[in-house]
Write an enzyme that holds these catalytic residues in place. Structure first.
Site, PDB file in Angstrom:
ATOM      1  N   CYS A 188      62.025 -43.344  32.756  1.00 50.47           N
ATOM      2  CA  CYS A 188      61.829 -43.303  34.201  1.00 50.47           C
ATOM      3  C   CYS A 188      62.769 -42.345  34.907  1.00 50.47           C
ATOM      4  CB  CYS A 188      61.893 -44.688  34.840  1.00 50.47           C
ATOM      5  SG  CYS A 188      62.979 -45.824  34.046  1.00 50.47           S
ATOM      6  N   ALA A 199      56.993 -55.855  32.488  1.00 50.23           N
ATOM      7  CA  ALA A 199      58.339 -56.306  32.833  1.00 50.23           C
ATOM      8  C   ALA A 199      58.718 -55.886  34.241  1.00 50.23           C
ATOM      9  CB  ALA A 199      59.351 -55.754  31.831  1.00 50.23           C
ATOM     10  N   THR A 200      58.188 -54.746  34.719  1.00 49.84           N
ATOM     11  CA  THR A 200      58.509 -54.327  36.082  1.00 49.84           C
ATOM     12  C   THR A 200      58.029 -55.361  37.083  1.00 49.84           C
ATOM     13  OG1 THR A 200      58.358 -52.009  35.458  1.00 49.84           O
ATOM     14  CG2 THR A 200      58.208 -52.503  37.782  1.00 49.84           C
ATOM     15  N   THR A 211      43.029 -62.418  37.771  1.00 52.85           N
ATOM     16  CA  THR A 211      42.491 -62.746  36.451  1.00 52.85           C
ATOM     17  C   THR A 211      43.466 -62.334  35.377  1.00 52.85           C
ATOM     18  OG1 THR A 211      40.309 -62.254  37.303  1.00 52.85           O
ATOM     19  CG2 THR A 211      40.518 -62.429  34.926  1.00 52.85           C
TER      20      THR A 211
END
Lengths: 452, 91
Positions: A376, A122-123, A290
């Protein structure tokens, strides 16, 4: 032959459970060098016979569902082809698995598979959408709107955009954590390119009125991005109903593997993004590199399972959450739940215990894995900026704990947590001089702490 | 035919529960037991033979899955959680 196998397997097992051998010898030698002194600070890793704490931190990450691991393993062992190899069976089977996973992710949020881009989490999705949209439409539109309670990656991306010359408005939130729609409407300018508001907050669990915001943004012709990492798979999500243009999804928040996520990019009306990663043009040119097949397959499986289990999990989590909150609030006074009591995801409970320091409570609850604030921000000593944004008092912000309840939480775990929590809070309050003063009836706020 | 099908469902149910009990991880074990029980309870009244066949197929796939994951869990076993110790004591 049998003896050798047994000792070998025993050695393997011993090295796998608990501390691995090289680290253990390093710790021992470090202790030995400190001559005669007792080892005052215990090693942070669990001892071999120490019991593991309960996991109640589902907002930080989630354990992988066994069904997800089962879907991933064949691609880790045998089907190891690159999905972008077009010339042989390894590539074809890998590509079909990735496309199947893409469909599974798309079905969960009500999107078309062509609108899903696999990312590393998501970051990265947040970075891609904010920087990508802002930079693409830079010529005509210069303004970005976000809130003060967003995830660090969104706030940091916006800070970088400010440095690039964009104008960013950080909307304040009300005391219950929700944004004011009127204020948002007034803040939108003709040169606003993007509004970014997260669906479910990871620290206080508050659910924003995304449908209303989406309709508002569409009416004003502004792109709407939402960070739905904590919401997808837990509450019903539909990008078309909500009129969302960009949505970030995280794999390891819905019982999937870590290191994979997705970005939903609307095709009609088309949202153009300047790609962050340039290269071979994979993922429609939006994200070169990839696609990690096993991770994507695991992510897809996690999304499919989440869709099937959504109602069942939601009911269970609500029951357990109510049980936890009722039990705690009935036993100890002066406990505040941060965030709106109704507009929330029940599995994320943030409680502030007055007159108790949050870190000391976390240390005391060493048999339960909890956190105060988000992972975080847990490294710094400052209270969480989210709690500050909702206007919590400084002392209450310091004493907040986040309880996370998920698919695998049991009633016993909740009861154990509640019991330990009540016990430790009572014990810490006994020791607290502030608590004594409150019991005597002194109003803490009226005390002048400094004397001149 | 109905009687043997019922026996079949019950034996599958018992097998699933037996395999689920073998999970070394507390969270996976309790989840599997709970989910299997609730899934069978929820679909108790399903009549349509095609639906029943589909559900039984899913149950058989789940059984194989659980067996594989139990194996993997045993290979990478770790310490027990605090709640299990209390369970053992109360037993």
């Amino acid at each position: 032959m049998n003896m050798m196998n047994r000792t070998l397997s025993r050695k393997l097992l011993r090295s796998m459970c608990g501390i691995s051998n090289p680290r253990l010898s390093f710790a021992q030698s470090a202790v030995n060098t400190v001559q005669g002194q007792k080892e005052l600070i215990k090693s942070r890793e669990l001892e071999k016979d120490e019991l593991r704490p309960l996991y109640m931190d589902f907002q930080a990450t989630t354990p992988m569902d066994p069904r997800v691991l089962d879907a991933m393993l064949p691609f880790q062992v045998n089907y190891y082809g690159n999905p972008h190899s077009r010339t042989h069976a390894y590539g074809w089977e890998s590509e079909s698995a990735v496309e199947k996973a893409r469909k599974q992710v798309a079905d969960l949020i009500g999107a078309d598979p062509r609108e899903i881009v696999f990312t590393s989490g998501a970051t990265e999705s947040n970075n891609m959408s904010i920087k990508g949209v802002a930079r693409f439409y830079k010529a005509k539109k210069n303004h970005i709107i976000t809130t003060q309670t967003e995830h660090k990656c969104v706030l940091d991306s916006c800070r970088i955009m400010e440095a690039e010359g964009f104008d960013v408005t950080y909307l304040p939130v009300k005391n219950n954590g929700l944004i004011d729609l009127k204020q948002l409407e007034e803040t939108i300018r003709p040169d606003t390119s993007l509004v970014s508001i997260m669906t479910v907050n990871n620290e206080i669990g508050v659910k924003q009125p995304i449908k209303e915001i989406g309709h508002l943004c569409r009416s004003k012709n502004v792109f709407f991005h939402t960070d739905a990492a904590q919401a997808v798979g837990k509450i019903p999500v539909n990008v078309n109903d909500w009129k969302v243009d960009l949505m970030s999804i995280s794999g390891h928040k819905i019982y999937g593997p870590k290191g994979v996520g997705a970005l939903y990019v609307k095709r009609r009306p088309r949202v153009r993004i300047e790609p962050l990663l340039n290269g071979g043009g994979q993922e429609r040119g939006l994200r070169s590199g990839t696609v990690p097949t096993p991770l994507a397959v695991g992510f897809g499986a996690a999304c499919e399972i989440a869709q099937q289990e959504l109602e069942y999990d939601y009911k269970r989590v609500t029951v357990l959450a109510n049980r936890l909150v009722q039990k705690i609030m009935s036993e100890i006074p002066d406990v505040v739940m941060n965030g709106d009591p109704d507009q929330r995801y029940p599995g994320c409970i943030n409680l502030s215990f007055a007159y108790v320091e949050g870190e000391s409570l976390l240390m005391a609850l060493k048999d339960v894995a909890l956190s105060s604030g988000s992972a975080c921000t847990s490294a710094s000593l400052e209270p969480s900026y989210v709690l500050r944004a909702i206007g919590a008092d400084e002392d209450l912000a310091h004493s907040s704990i986040r309880f996370g309840i998920g698919r695998f939480t049991t009633e016993e775990e909740v009861d154990f947590t509640v019991e330990k929590c009540i016990q430790q809070v009572k014990r810490l309050r006994e020791m607290s001089p502030l608590w004594e003063m409150v019991q005597e009836g002194i109003d803490i706020k009226s005390i002048k702490w400094t004397q001149h | 035919m109905a009687a043997s099908s019922r026996e079949h469902v019950l034996s599958l149910y018992r097998l699933l529960l037996k395999e689920s009990k073998k999970f070394p991880s507390y969270n996976y074990r309790t989840y599997a037991l709970r989910r299997v029980r609730d899934a069978f309870r929820e679909n108790r009244t399903v009549e349509d033979p095609k639906d029943v066949e589909e559900l039984l197929r899913r149950a058989r796939d789940s059984l194989a899955l659980i067996q594989r994951q139990v194996c993997i869990g045993k290979m990478f076993e770790t310490q027990k959680t605090v709640v299990e110790q209390e369970e053992q004591k109360s037993d």
